[in-house]
Design a protein around this motif. Structure first.
Motif, PDB file in Angstrom:
ATOM      1  N   UNK A  65       0.832  -1.197   0.000  1.00 47.31           N
ATOM      2  CA  UNK A  65       0.000   0.000   0.000  1.00 47.31           C
ATOM      3  C   UNK A  65       0.871   1.252   0.000  1.00 47.31           C
ATOM      4  N   UNK A  66       0.622   2.220  -0.906  1.00 49.03           N
ATOM      5  CA  UNK A  66      -0.330   2.115  -1.992  1.00 49.03           C
ATOM      6  C   UNK A  66       0.241   1.305  -3.156  1.00 49.03           C
ATOM      7  N   UNK A  67      -0.605   0.629  -3.889  1.00 49.76           N
ATOM      8  CA  UNK A  67      -0.150  -0.155  -5.031  1.00 49.76           C
ATOM      9  C   UNK A  67       0.234   0.762  -6.188  1.00 49.76           C
ATOM     10  N   UNK A  68       1.309   0.379  -6.881  1.00 56.43           N
ATOM     11  CA  UNK A  68       1.805   1.170  -8.004  1.00 56.43           C
ATOM     12  C   UNK A  68       1.889   0.287  -9.249  1.00 56.43           C
ATOM     13  N   UNK A  69       1.845   0.877 -10.438  1.00 59.38           N
ATOM     14  CA  UNK A  69       1.900   0.057 -11.666  1.00 59.38           C
ATOM     15  C   UNK A  69       3.122  -0.857 -11.719  1.00 59.38           C
ATOM     16  N   UNK A  70       4.258  -0.395 -11.187  1.00 56.33           N
ATOM     17  CA  UNK A  70       5.466  -1.212 -11.183  1.00 56.33           C
ATOM     18  C   UNK A  70       5.384  -2.433 -10.287  1.00 56.33           C
ATOM     19  N   UNK A  71       4.327  -2.511  -9.482  1.00 55.70           N
ATOM     20  CA  UNK A  71       4.130  -3.677  -8.627  1.00 55.70           C
ATOM     21  C   UNK A  71       3.526  -4.841  -9.401  1.00 55.70           C
ATOM     22  N   UNK A  72       3.080  -4.599 -10.611  1.00 58.70           N
ATOM     23  CA  UNK A  72       2.505  -5.675 -11.425  1.00 58.70           C
ATOM     24  C   UNK A  72       3.579  -6.725 -11.710  1.00 58.70           C
TER      25      UNK A  72
END
Lengths: 114, 111
Positions: free
Chosen positions: B78-85
């Motif tokens: 948290x918070x989720x970011x696009x790079x966490x995909x």
């Protein structure tokens, strides 16, 4: 400046052939591993070497033979390749020094047996 | 017999929200747990770990919770970011540096 490197990245070969995958780590770690990721995506350990000595040998066909010429290298030789050997093979290393240390993985070698 | 299970093969979360990835295990002898993150065509990279003597470990946006009685751990981002995909693997230590991995959960962060 790659920490754990594997060659080749891709390997396509015929059934019955013999092939090798090489792994090198420049992290100064004393323990190296080979993992297999099968079609169901499970990562399963195959072998582990500590200071060139075999410490983990899971139930792997004896067609698979790891070789560690020094503690920075752990190669995997596979004889008489079979269709079921097709998978991604990952090398990893860690420092065993008594603690619970994370393992560092190479980029993987995708082996396809035709 | 799979000792470490990640029952959700995939998870989709909106950017900025919390991502919760779950992992269950069956072997009470496991004493150390790790989360790895994997991008396509790369090897898994270590993310965060927790010892069985703790119930929480935090590192920036990542927190791992361990419930030993339920044999369950979770990873919160948290918070989720696009790079966490990526694909996230849960792993458990079974002595002599042997790691037992789950089958992974593919996390997709939507903008």
């Amino acid at each position: 400046d790659t920490a754990v490197s594997q060659t080749p990245k891709y390997l396509v070969t015929q059934m019955g052939n013999d092939k090798s995958i090489k792994c090198e780590q420049n992290l100064g770690h004393d323990t190296m591993y080979w993992y297999k990721q099968d079609s169901k995506k499970f990562l399963k350990i195959m072998f582990s070497y500590n200071n060139k000595e075999l410490i983990i040998n899971e139930t792997v066909p004896n067609r698979f033979s790891p070789k560690s010429p020094d503690k920075a290298h752990l190669n995997l030789h596979i004889n008489s390749l079979e269709l079921g050997d097709s998978a991604v093979y990952f090398c990893a290393s860690s420092q065993m020094a008594g603690g619970y240390n994370e393992q560092f993985f190479g980029p993987g070698t995708r082996l396809t047996v035709l | 017999d799979q000792q470490v299970k990640q029952n959700s093969p995939s998870l989709s979360v909106q950017e900025g929200r919390i991502s919760i990835l779950n992992c269950d295990y069956t072997n009470s002898m496991f004493d150390y747990f790790l989360w790895y993150k994997k991008y396509p065509a790369e090897g898994p990279t270590f993310l965060i770990s927790i010892s069985s003597i703790k119930d929480k470990n935090e590192d920036g946006r990542f927190t791992v919770f361990l419930n030993k009685s339920a044999k369950h751990l979770s990873l919160h981002i948290v918070p989720s970011q696009p790079g966490d995909s990526a694909v996230y693997f849960c792993a458990a230590n079974q002595g002599a540096q042997k790691l037992v991995f789950g089958q992974g959960t593919r996390l997709t962060i939507n903008p």
